[in-house]
Design an enzyme around this catalytic site. Sequence first.
Site, PDB file in Angstrom:
ATOM      1  N   GLY A   1      -1.304 -34.135  41.599  1.00  0.00           N
ATOM      2  CA  GLY A   1      -1.302 -35.220  40.620  1.00  0.00           C
ATOM      3  C   GLY A   1      -1.426 -36.592  41.258  1.00  0.00           C
ATOM      4  O   GLY A   1      -2.439 -36.911  41.884  1.00  0.00           O
TER       5      GLY A   1
ATOM      6  N   GLU B   1       1.538 -24.651  29.405  1.00  0.00           N
ATOM      7  CA  GLU B   1       0.473 -24.384  28.447  1.00  0.00           C
ATOM      8  C   GLU B   1       0.917 -23.252  27.506  1.00  0.00           C
ATOM      9  O   GLU B   1       1.859 -22.532  27.802  1.00  0.00           O
ATOM     10  CB  GLU B   1      -0.781 -23.887  29.180  1.00  0.00           C
ATOM     11  CG  GLU B   1      -1.178 -24.708  30.360  1.00  0.00           C
ATOM     12  CD  GLU B   1      -2.036 -25.882  29.955  1.00  0.00           C
ATOM     13  OE1 GLU B   1      -2.884 -25.705  29.066  1.00  0.00           O
ATOM     14  OE2 GLU B   1      -1.845 -26.978  30.500  1.00  0.00           O
TER      15      GLU B   1
ATOM     16  N   LYS C   1      -4.963 -24.675  44.234  1.00  0.00           N
ATOM     17  CA  LYS C   1      -4.746 -25.954  44.924  1.00  0.00           C
ATOM     18  C   LYS C   1      -4.618 -25.754  46.432  1.00  0.00           C
ATOM     19  O   LYS C   1      -5.072 -26.589  47.216  1.00  0.00           O
ATOM     20  CB  LYS C   1      -3.497 -26.636  44.356  1.00  0.00           C
ATOM     21  CG  LYS C   1      -3.710 -27.114  42.916  1.00  0.00           C
ATOM     22  CD  LYS C   1      -2.410 -27.450  42.242  1.00  0.00           C
ATOM     23  CE  LYS C   1      -2.642 -28.012  40.846  1.00  0.00           C
ATOM     24  NZ  LYS C   1      -1.379 -28.106  40.078  1.00  0.00           N
TER      25      LYS C   1
ATOM     26  N   ALA D   1      -5.982 -35.833  27.966  1.00  0.00           N
ATOM     27  CA  ALA D   1      -4.877 -36.618  28.527  1.00  0.00           C
ATOM     28  C   ALA D   1      -5.372 -37.473  29.691  1.00  0.00           C
ATOM     29  O   ALA D   1      -5.067 -38.670  29.772  1.00  0.00           O
ATOM     30  CB  ALA D   1      -3.774 -35.657  28.990  1.00  0.00           C
TER      31      ALA D   1
ATOM     32  N   ASP E   1      -2.464 -21.125  39.778  1.00  0.00           N
ATOM     33  CA  ASP E   1      -2.763 -22.560  39.848  1.00  0.00           C
ATOM     34  C   ASP E   1      -2.391 -23.118  41.225  1.00  0.00           C
ATOM     35  O   ASP E   1      -3.175 -23.855  41.835  1.00  0.00           O
ATOM     36  CB  ASP E   1      -1.995 -23.288  38.731  1.00  0.00           C
ATOM     37  CG  ASP E   1      -2.163 -24.793  38.803  1.00  0.00           C
ATOM     38  OD1 ASP E   1      -3.266 -25.279  38.473  1.00  0.00           O
ATOM     39  OD2 ASP E   1      -1.213 -25.487  39.202  1.00  0.00           O
TER      40      ASP E   1
HETATM   41  N1  LIG Z   1      -3.269 -33.298  32.505  1.00  0.00           N
HETATM   42  C1  LIG Z   1      -2.929 -33.457  33.771  1.00  0.00           C
HETATM   43  O1  LIG Z   1      -1.848 -33.971  34.071  1.00  0.00           O
HETATM   44  C2  LIG Z   1      -3.867 -33.050  34.859  1.00  0.00           C
HETATM   45  C3  LIG Z   1      -3.491 -33.239  36.199  1.00  0.00           C
HETATM   46  C4  LIG Z   1      -4.381 -32.902  37.216  1.00  0.00           C
HETATM   47  C5  LIG Z   1      -5.610 -32.360  36.901  1.00  0.00           C
HETATM   48  N2  LIG Z   1      -5.940 -32.146  35.602  1.00  0.00           N
HETATM   49  C6  LIG Z   1      -7.277 -31.619  35.301  1.00  0.00           C
HETATM   50  O2  LIG Z   1      -8.026 -32.648  34.682  1.00  0.00           O
HETATM   51  C7  LIG Z   1      -8.915 -32.102  33.718  1.00  0.00           C
HETATM   52  C8  LIG Z   1      -8.653 -32.745  32.364  1.00  0.00           C
HETATM   53  O3  LIG Z   1      -7.319 -32.491  32.000  1.00  0.00           O
HETATM   54  P1  LIG Z   1      -6.736 -32.925  30.599  1.00  0.00           P
HETATM   55  O4  LIG Z   1      -5.299 -32.643  30.623  1.00  0.00           O
HETATM   56  O5  LIG Z   1      -7.207 -34.287  30.276  1.00  0.00           O
HETATM   57  O6  LIG Z   1      -7.466 -31.865  29.647  1.00  0.00           O
HETATM   58  P2  LIG Z   1      -7.578 -31.889  28.057  1.00  0.00           P
HETATM   59  O7  LIG Z   1      -6.488 -32.732  27.498  1.00  0.00           O
HETATM   60  O8  LIG Z   1      -7.729 -30.494  27.628  1.00  0.00           O
HETATM   61  O9  LIG Z   1      -8.950 -32.662  27.788  1.00  0.00           O
HETATM   62  C9  LIG Z   1     -10.199 -32.147  28.104  1.00  0.00           C
HETATM   63  C10 LIG Z   1     -11.247 -33.062  27.566  1.00  0.00           C
HETATM   64  O10 LIG Z   1     -12.528 -32.566  27.974  1.00  0.00           O
HETATM   65  C11 LIG Z   1     -13.373 -32.524  26.828  1.00  0.00           C
HETATM   66  N3  LIG Z   1     -14.376 -31.492  26.983  1.00  0.00           N
HETATM   67  C12 LIG Z   1     -14.238 -30.148  26.887  1.00  0.00           C
HETATM   68  N4  LIG Z   1     -15.414 -29.539  27.111  1.00  0.00           N
HETATM   69  C13 LIG Z   1     -16.315 -30.520  27.333  1.00  0.00           C
HETATM   70  C14 LIG Z   1     -17.711 -30.531  27.593  1.00  0.00           C
HETATM   71  N5  LIG Z   1     -18.415 -29.404  27.684  1.00  0.00           N
HETATM   72  N6  LIG Z   1     -18.323 -31.734  27.748  1.00  0.00           N
HETATM   73  C15 LIG Z   1     -17.622 -32.881  27.664  1.00  0.00           C
HETATM   74  N7  LIG Z   1     -16.313 -32.934  27.423  1.00  0.00           N
HETATM   75  C16 LIG Z   1     -15.662 -31.759  27.254  1.00  0.00           C
HETATM   76  C17 LIG Z   1     -12.459 -32.269  25.661  1.00  0.00           C
HETATM   77  O11 LIG Z   1     -13.114 -32.690  24.489  1.00  0.00           O
HETATM   78  P3  LIG Z   1     -12.414 -32.725  23.031  1.00  0.00           P
HETATM   79  O12 LIG Z   1     -11.561 -33.974  23.060  1.00  0.00           O
HETATM   80  O13 LIG Z   1     -13.558 -32.856  22.130  1.00  0.00           O
HETATM   81  O14 LIG Z   1     -11.641 -31.460  22.913  1.00  0.00           O
HETATM   82  C18 LIG Z   1     -11.270 -33.142  26.038  1.00  0.00           C
HETATM   83  O15 LIG Z   1     -11.491 -34.469  25.666  1.00  0.00           O
HETATM   84  C19 LIG Z   1      -8.699 -30.608  33.737  1.00  0.00           C
HETATM   85  O16 LIG Z   1      -9.675 -30.029  34.559  1.00  0.00           O
HETATM   86  C20 LIG Z   1      -7.317 -30.460  34.351  1.00  0.00           C
HETATM   87  O17 LIG Z   1      -7.161 -29.248  35.004  1.00  0.00           O
HETATM   88  C21 LIG Z   1      -5.094 -32.500  34.589  1.00  0.00           C
END
Ligand SMILES: NC(=O)c1ccc[n+]([C@@H]2O[C@H](COP(=O)([O-])OP(=O)(O)OC[C@H]3O[C@@H](n4cnc5c(N)ncnc54)[C@H](OP(=O)(O)O)[C@@H]3O)[C@@H](O)[C@H]2O)c1
Lengths: 328, 163
Positions: free
Chosen positions: A140, A196, A211, A10, A207
Amino acid sequence: MKIAILGMGAVGRGILEMVDGKDLGLTVTGLADSKSALMDKDGIHIEEVLSAKQERGYCGDKSLSATDIVERADYDLLIEVTPTDAKTGEPATGFIKKAIGRGKHVVTSNKGPIALHYAELQSQARKHRVAVRYEATVGGAIPVMHTLQHGLAGNRVIAIFGILNGTCNFILTRMAAEGLTYDQALLEAREMGYAEADPTYDVKGIDAAIKLVILSNTIWKRNVKLNDVEITGIDMLTTDALRLAEEQHCTIRLIAEAVPERGILRVAPRVLPKNHPLVVNGSLNAITIETDMAGEITLIGKGAGSRETASAIIGDVLFIRDAHARGH
Amino acid sequence: MKLEMKDTPGQLVAALKPISDVGGNIIAVIHQREEKTDGDVLAVQIVLELQEQRLGELLSLIKGQGVNVVRIGKERLLYKQTVIMIGHIMHTDLGDTVDRIDCTGYAEVTELTMVMPAISEPSSARLVIRAVNKEDMEQALGILRGVAKEKNLLIIEPLEEIG
Ligand SMILES: NC(=O)c1ccc[n+]([C@@H]2O[C@H](COP(=O)([O-])OP(=O)(O)OC[C@H]3O[C@@H](n4cnc5c(N)ncnc54)[C@H](OP(=O)(O)O)[C@@H]3O)[C@@H](O)[C@H]2O)c1
């Protein structure tokens, strides 16, 4: 500025879309997901790679990995947006250290490395004269780190209070507004995509505590750990409890609180008057900073989301470009 | 408790002295300008801690000093907070839980509202605690926290007003 991005979830996609659609002066030269990677020093075609990812589930060359990008791609700044592992901080911490070691700036939304290795990463970054920024890890889209480090520079921060988990806030809002039970509200949070599949980290307050650790270490540099936080979640709350609060024009919110002078570092549900500035609804986040000069400042905004998190990441990237990388 | 009197020269000192003589503790002295038909009069309000049974003695001492006490506020415990409790509140001896606060002498549970759901489910209660001042409230909440831990109850404390 040349950027490499690890993670196409995302957050990663949100960043790519914004970099593609807005004229930010950023060129993506490296990109990786969990199964593949690609690099191009002249710039990756973002639209193509986004649709390739959507169609076949991976972004690039399966013989390349995130490590190859970190170690070999031509970039000035690494954006690390892979999943959070709160226990080990890996593999993100490894990626970040390697990038710093190559003299590259780092921007991340990943709470693991920052909560676990803040002091170490900062000192390594100083040694290599690069910046590590992590605005997106807390609140965020809310620019809390920028507010603390720049807007409130010179202030002594006395305390922070925050609603740092949107899932919990959504559940509590629904329990109070509709008289839902905790289980019903959790189910609804799942259906809305806020929670989740395994909501333990959110509802048990972990969580929010992670933070709080990040905020505390940013402000007071005392190297606190998750274990130092006294944590109570919201999973034991009853609809009756919310109604009892409501009868007194109060409500219940999961509050993260740090007041070092009084030895307070805790996350717990608390009773607050409904007109209290921290009482925000739905999945919003809110943070009150209490300082000696500015008094109280409360920031409210979206605590998660693809574009919202991209906003925090891009804010960090452009800050680094303007502050550090000019003339490089 | 609050004592109110007119602020004519010497009255304040005359009123304050006997308070310590009877073991009272002055919390605040507040000057107020009260609107009266015959013009503004300065009034003084003294907030103090005192054992209930010594009030009569104090009043006669103050009168003896020629000070006129206009009003005695009955509100004994000025500081109020709401706490919510969840768990098996009845089965863990609610009387004892309340007692542990009441027996301190500086704080009291003045209201208790309880909701009983189906048997074996946890019940919820709202306690209004009053204390003499903020520090005593902190102490009382500390005691309650201990009791809650011991009896495996969840207490939801108020968020102290910031600032
Ligand atoms: N979503 C939010 O609103 C939000 C807000 C604040 C912080 N965060 C943080 O931001 C980070 C990303 O969040 P997200 O929601 O985008 O997570 P996500 O949707 O689960 O996406 C994670 C991405 O990382 C990739 N990935 C996993 N293992 C990897 C590795 N070893 N090497 C390279 N890429 C890898 C995954 O690949 P695949 O596509 O191949 O599965 C996927 O594309 C997390 O740490 C989360 O805690 C998220």
